[in-house]
Design a protein around this motif. Structure first.
Motif, mmCIF file in Angstrom:
data_model
loop_
_atom_site.group_PDB
_atom_site.id
_atom_site.type_symbol
_atom_site.label_atom_id
_atom_site.label_comp_id
_atom_site.label_asym_id
_atom_site.label_seq_id
_atom_site.Cartn_x
_atom_site.Cartn_y
_atom_site.Cartn_z
ATOM 1 N N VAL A 63 0.843 -1.194 0.000
ATOM 2 C CA VAL A 63 0.000 0.000 0.000
ATOM 3 C C VAL A 63 0.872 1.234 0.000
ATOM 4 O O VAL A 63 1.996 1.233 0.515
ATOM 5 N N SER A 64 0.369 2.320 -0.596
ATOM 6 C CA SER A 64 1.102 3.577 -0.617
ATOM 7 C C SER A 64 1.144 4.174 0.788
ATOM 8 O O SER A 64 0.295 3.883 1.633
ATOM 9 N N SER A 65 2.122 5.010 1.030
ATOM 10 C CA SER A 65 2.332 5.590 2.352
ATOM 11 C C SER A 65 1.114 6.401 2.788
ATOM 12 O O SER A 65 0.592 7.237 2.046
ATOM 13 N N GLY A 66 0.633 6.133 4.000
ATOM 14 C CA GLY A 66 -0.486 6.891 4.563
ATOM 15 C C GLY A 66 -1.843 6.536 4.002
ATOM 16 O O GLY A 66 -2.823 7.257 4.252
ATOM 17 N N LEU A 67 -1.958 5.438 3.255
ATOM 18 C CA LEU A 67 -3.231 5.063 2.631
ATOM 19 C C LEU A 67 -4.268 4.709 3.700
ATOM 20 O O LEU A 67 -4.007 3.932 4.616
ATOM 21 N N THR A 68 -5.475 5.291 3.560
ATOM 22 C CA THR A 68 -6.601 4.965 4.433
ATOM 23 C C THR A 68 -7.588 4.122 3.654
ATOM 24 O O THR A 68 -8.071 4.535 2.594
ATOM 25 N N VAL A 69 -7.864 2.917 4.163
ATOM 26 C CA VAL A 69 -8.758 1.981 3.493
ATOM 27 C C VAL A 69 -9.994 1.770 4.362
ATOM 28 O O VAL A 69 -9.891 1.510 5.564
ATOM 29 N N GLY A 70 -11.174 1.903 3.769
ATOM 30 C CA GLY A 70 -12.431 1.648 4.466
ATOM 31 C C GLY A 70 -13.112 0.423 3.889
ATOM 32 O O GLY A 70 -12.961 0.130 2.702
ATOM 33 N N LEU A 71 -13.843 -0.304 4.720
ATOM 34 C CA LEU A 71 -14.557 -1.506 4.284
ATOM 35 C C LEU A 71 -15.986 -1.476 4.819
ATOM 36 O O LEU A 71 -16.204 -1.364 6.025
ATOM 37 N N VAL A 72 -16.952 -1.557 3.908
ATOM 38 C CA VAL A 72 -18.358 -1.733 4.279
ATOM 39 C C VAL A 72 -18.683 -3.199 4.042
ATOM 40 O O VAL A 72 -18.791 -3.643 2.900
ATOM 41 N N ALA A 73 -18.798 -3.955 5.127
ATOM 42 C CA ALA A 73 -18.984 -5.401 5.027
ATOM 43 C C ALA A 73 -20.379 -5.746 4.539
ATOM 44 O O ALA A 73 -21.306 -4.933 4.597
ATOM 45 N N GLN A 74 -20.518 -6.977 4.058
ATOM 46 C CA GLN A 74 -21.813 -7.446 3.572
ATOM 47 C C GLN A 74 -22.856 -7.408 4.688
ATOM 48 O O GLN A 74 -23.994 -7.009 4.478
ATOM 49 N N VAL A 75 -22.446 -7.826 5.883
ATOM 50 C CA VAL A 75 -23.310 -7.728 7.075
ATOM 51 C C VAL A 75 -22.523 -6.919 8.105
ATOM 52 O O VAL A 75 -21.709 -7.467 8.840
ATOM 53 N N PRO A 76 -22.745 -5.598 8.176
ATOM 54 C CA PRO A 76 -21.934 -4.753 9.053
ATOM 55 C C PRO A 76 -22.154 -5.083 10.533
ATOM 56 O O PRO A 76 -23.250 -5.462 10.949
ATOM 57 N N ASP A 77 -21.095 -4.931 11.319
ATOM 58 C CA ASP A 77 -21.157 -5.105 12.770
ATOM 59 C C ASP A 77 -21.180 -3.735 13.445
ATOM 60 O O ASP A 77 -20.522 -2.791 12.984
ATOM 61 N N PHE A 78 -21.935 -3.637 14.544
ATOM 62 C CA PHE A 78 -22.008 -2.400 15.312
ATOM 63 C C PHE A 78 -21.901 -2.730 16.794
ATOM 64 O O PHE A 78 -22.279 -3.819 17.229
ATOM 65 N N ALA A 79 -21.398 -1.770 17.550
ATOM 66 C CA ALA A 79 -21.283 -1.956 18.991
ATOM 67 C C ALA A 79 -22.674 -2.078 19.603
ATOM 68 O O ALA A 79 -23.639 -1.454 19.141
ATOM 69 N N GLU A 80 -22.766 -2.884 20.639
ATOM 70 C CA GLU A 80 -24.053 -3.085 21.303
ATOM 71 C C GLU A 80 -24.544 -1.762 21.889
ATOM 72 O O GLU A 80 -23.810 -1.051 22.574
ATOM 73 N N GLY A 81 -25.805 -1.430 21.609
ATOM 74 C CA GLY A 81 -26.404 -0.199 22.118
ATOM 75 C C GLY A 81 -26.034 1.048 21.347
ATOM 76 O O GLY A 81 -26.453 2.156 21.722
ATOM 77 N N ALA A 82 -25.244 0.928 20.285
ATOM 78 C CA ALA A 82 -24.800 2.101 19.519
ATOM 79 C C ALA A 82 -25.967 2.766 18.811
ATOM 80 O O ALA A 82 -26.886 2.100 18.318
ATOM 81 N N THR A 83 -25.938 4.084 18.773
ATOM 82 C CA THR A 83 -26.914 4.845 18.005
ATOM 83 C C THR A 83 -26.307 5.235 16.664
ATOM 84 O O THR A 83 -25.112 5.043 16.425
ATOM 85 N N VAL A 84 -27.138 5.804 15.801
ATOM 86 C CA VAL A 84 -26.661 6.237 14.492
ATOM 87 C C VAL A 84 -25.522 7.251 14.668
ATOM 88 O O VAL A 84 -24.431 7.104 14.098
ATOM 89 N N ARG A 85 -25.759 8.275 15.486
ATOM 90 C CA ARG A 85 -24.764 9.343 15.612
ATOM 91 C C ARG A 85 -23.522 8.878 16.366
ATOM 92 O O ARG A 85 -22.395 9.240 15.993
ATOM 93 N N SER A 86 -23.701 8.073 17.424
ATOM 94 C CA SER A 86 -22.527 7.633 18.188
ATOM 95 C C SER A 86 -21.613 6.763 17.334
ATOM 96 O O SER A 86 -20.385 6.815 17.476
ATOM 97 N N THR A 87 -22.200 5.968 16.428
ATOM 98 C CA THR A 87 -21.388 5.120 15.549
ATOM 99 C C THR A 87 -20.516 5.968 14.629
ATOM 100 O O THR A 87 -19.307 5.715 14.483
#
Length: 605
Positions: A63-87
């Motif tokens: 990967v190039s230096s400083g590359l930021t990679v994001g992944l939107v999974a097929q079935v996303p995971d979220f923290a228990e009790g998380a709200t839209v904004r807190s996530t």
């Protein structure tokens, strides 16, 4: 363009089963890569490797230096009790250079852009209470707020309605970052992709890379298959001649015999390899039609249904005959699945009547595959007792029948809950095809199916002589499999509009959206006079802004008028993508006029 990421000789296996071996490719800035391949090829695994979440068995990812990679999974995971904004806010805070107020501002901006700060979705709503499509938006917002250089999307259109898919298309097409998207949505691939990668062990090197859109990949794939078949035939002829020479006996045998024997052995291995690559196994789908059918299979008159005080549909008249092909289209939660259940008698209508012809067998593919028992085995699902099934009046061994749906012998005793989504869909189709059908009702049957299976399913439905009711988010599949679309009104007033196909639906969608867009607001000075109040003293910069705002309003209104006039151009009206882009631009221009008028009123008030 600069290379963001490079993959060299990458290999990965799942247990004893190899997924891919020795693949190499790169991702450059601004690319829109569509990643396709058969179910089980390892596409999701490859994205996880690119994101650094799973190690490869062999090979490297540079990967190039400083590359930021994001992944939107097929079935996303979220923290228990998380709200839209807190996530989203938690993801924004991960950027350590930001102050808290900057993180909050960036989170709120992304929430607004992705329609997660209004439209019925409260930022404080728990993510666990959101629909599948809304959770996908939250997962996307979580990655966008991190400002990625490369965004990886795994089946992002699953659980999205057609409106949301069109929105996602535009977002990806305009994004300042590169994307790699795993999807089986052919229209999405056609409209967004600048390159298509096909991950399939039958391709030379395990990977086929084609610059261009989905149509370019189709043409390149056809050329590749033709070339491979020609090479197989040529090598087979050479192998036949070499084999004949070796069999001639002692007189033909010289000191070169050993070398020619080795050459023949190598040729045989290459021919066998090419033959295996050229053999393309596909699912064999063939719905069993019921016997003699009446002229009218189903008649609905004036039916309506409400839920929780909200009108889902009303006043619908519908007649289905053998050969009818009807699709339902509308946003998530509008009542498509409810209408299917009302039509087949699973739920009563609040008003009107539904009459199903006596003796008409109904086969129903439910959206969530709820009828599958996750604890049952693959074999037990289609054959709970014994070892034979009856298909089209013939007794077949259950294992042979499942082979039609690409289930290997070692999968027969695997529990359904351990199968992939695509495998579960194939298994449900296998069970449904054991039942004769007069009316076929399919609620999101295309979820998780690969491109080859989608093509076979399309062909099977085209040959089915009974009636079809179809709900799917796959727009290309919906357009090809149906003759009539019933479109739910986006305002939710319960009306259904009959349309002839996807092109007409897109035009209707634009018209209804334009009707809902409010006209530009009049200046505050034109409003009903209110009691005089003291005017706030403007600062130097605000006074300069007020002095120059009227020319800006005139320019914005002129731009809006120019865009609206462009809608009349014949070349635009005949070009769907241009028309969609122009409609979006008009919406933005109207919003800018409204914003300037509101600011003018604020400064001069």
């Amino acid at each position: 363009m600069a290379v963001l990421l490079g993959v060299h000789r990458l290999s990965k296996a799942f247990g004893s089963r190899p997924l891919f071996s020795g693949i190499s490719f790169g991702v450059e800035t601004g690319e829109r890569i569509g990643l396709i391949g058969p179910n089980g090829a390892g596409k999701s695994t490859l994205l996880k490797i690119l994101a650094g979440l799973t190690p490869p068995d062999e090979g490297t990812v540079s990967v190039s230096s400083g590359l930021t990679v994001g992944l939107v999974a097929q079935v996303p995971d979220f923290a228990e009790g998380a709200t839209v904004r807190s996530t989203v806010l938690e993801a924004a805070r991960s950027e350590r250079d930001d102050h808290e107020w900057e993180a909050e501002a960036r989170a709120d901006e992304v929430l607004a852009r992705l329609s997660l700060a209004g439209g019925g979705v409260s930022p404080e709503k728990p993510v666990a209470l959101l629909s599948g499509g809304q959770r996908k938006r939250v997962a996307l917002a979580r990655e966008l707020v991190r400002r990625p250089d490369l965004l990886l999307l795994d089946e992002p259109t699953n659980h999205l309605d057609v409106e949301s898919i069109a929105w996602l298309e535009e977002l990806v097409a305009r994004a300042p970052f590169a994307t790699v998207t795993v999807t089986h949505d052919r229209l999405f691939l056609q409209r967004v992709s600048t390159r298509v990668l096909e991950l399939d062990r039958r391709n030379p090197g395990g990977l086929l890379s084609v610059s261009g859109d989905f149509a370019a990949w189709v043409a390149a794939k056809e050329q590749l298959l033709s070339a491979m078949e020609s090479r197989e035939a040529a090598l087979a002829n050479t192998l036949r001649r070499e084999t004949e020479w070796l069999r001639r006996g002692p007189k033909a045998r010289t000191t070169k015999q050993q070398a020619r024997a080795q050459r023949a052995e190598a040729l045989a291995e290459e021919v066998e390899s090419l033959a295996a690559s050229n053999r393309s196994r596909s699912v064999r789908l063939d719905f069993d039609a019921a016997g003699r059918s009446p002229k009218r299979l189903l008649v609905a008159e004036g039916i309506g249904k409400s839920h929780g005080g909200r009108r889902l549909f009303r006043g619908l008249d519908l007649t289905l005959a053998p050969g009818s092909r009807v699709g339902l289209i509308g946003p998530n939660g509008c009542g498509k699945s409810t209408l299917l259940r009302v039509l087949v008698g699973s739920e009563p209508p609040d008003e009107g009547t539904v009459a199903l012809a006596e003796g008409t067998p109904v086969v129903f593919f439910e959206q969530g595959r709820e009828s599958l028992d996750p604890e049952a085995t693959v074999l037990g699902t289609v054959c709970p007792e014994g070892d034979h099934v009856v298909y089209r009046g013939r007794s077949l061994h259950a294992r042979s029948y499942l082979d039609r749906f690409l289930f290997a012998q070692e999968q027969m005793e695997v529990k359904v809950g351990r199968l992939s989504g695509g495998e579960q869909s194939r298994l449900l189709l296998a069970r449904l095809m054991l039942r004769p059908a007069g009316l076929l009702v399919l609620d999101e049957p295309t979820n998780d199916l690969d491109l080859a299976t989608l093509d076979v399913l399309e062909e099977s439905l085209a040959e089915f002589p009974g009636a079809l009711l179809l709900v799917t988010h796959d727009r290309a599949f919906l357009d090809r499999a149906t003759d009539v679309l019933l479109a739910f009104d986006p305002d939710g007033d319960g009306t259904l509009t009959r349309l002839s196909g996807l092109d007409q639906w897109e035009s209707w969608r634009r018209e209804t959206r334009d009707r809902r867009t409010p006209p530009p607001k009049a200046p505050a000075a034109a409003a009903v006079p209110s009691p005089p109040r003291s005017r706030r003293r403007l600062g130097y910069l605000e006074q300069r802004e007020l002095d120059g705002i009227e020319p800006r309003i005139e320019a914005a209104e002129a731009e809006l008028a120019r865009l609206e006039a462009s809608l009349e151009a014949p070349d635009v009206l005949s070009d769907g993508p241009r028309l969609l882009a122009l409609s979006r631009a008009i919406e933005e221009a109207r919003a800018e006029v409204d914003r300037l008028y509101a600011r003018w009123a604020e400064l001069s008030g």
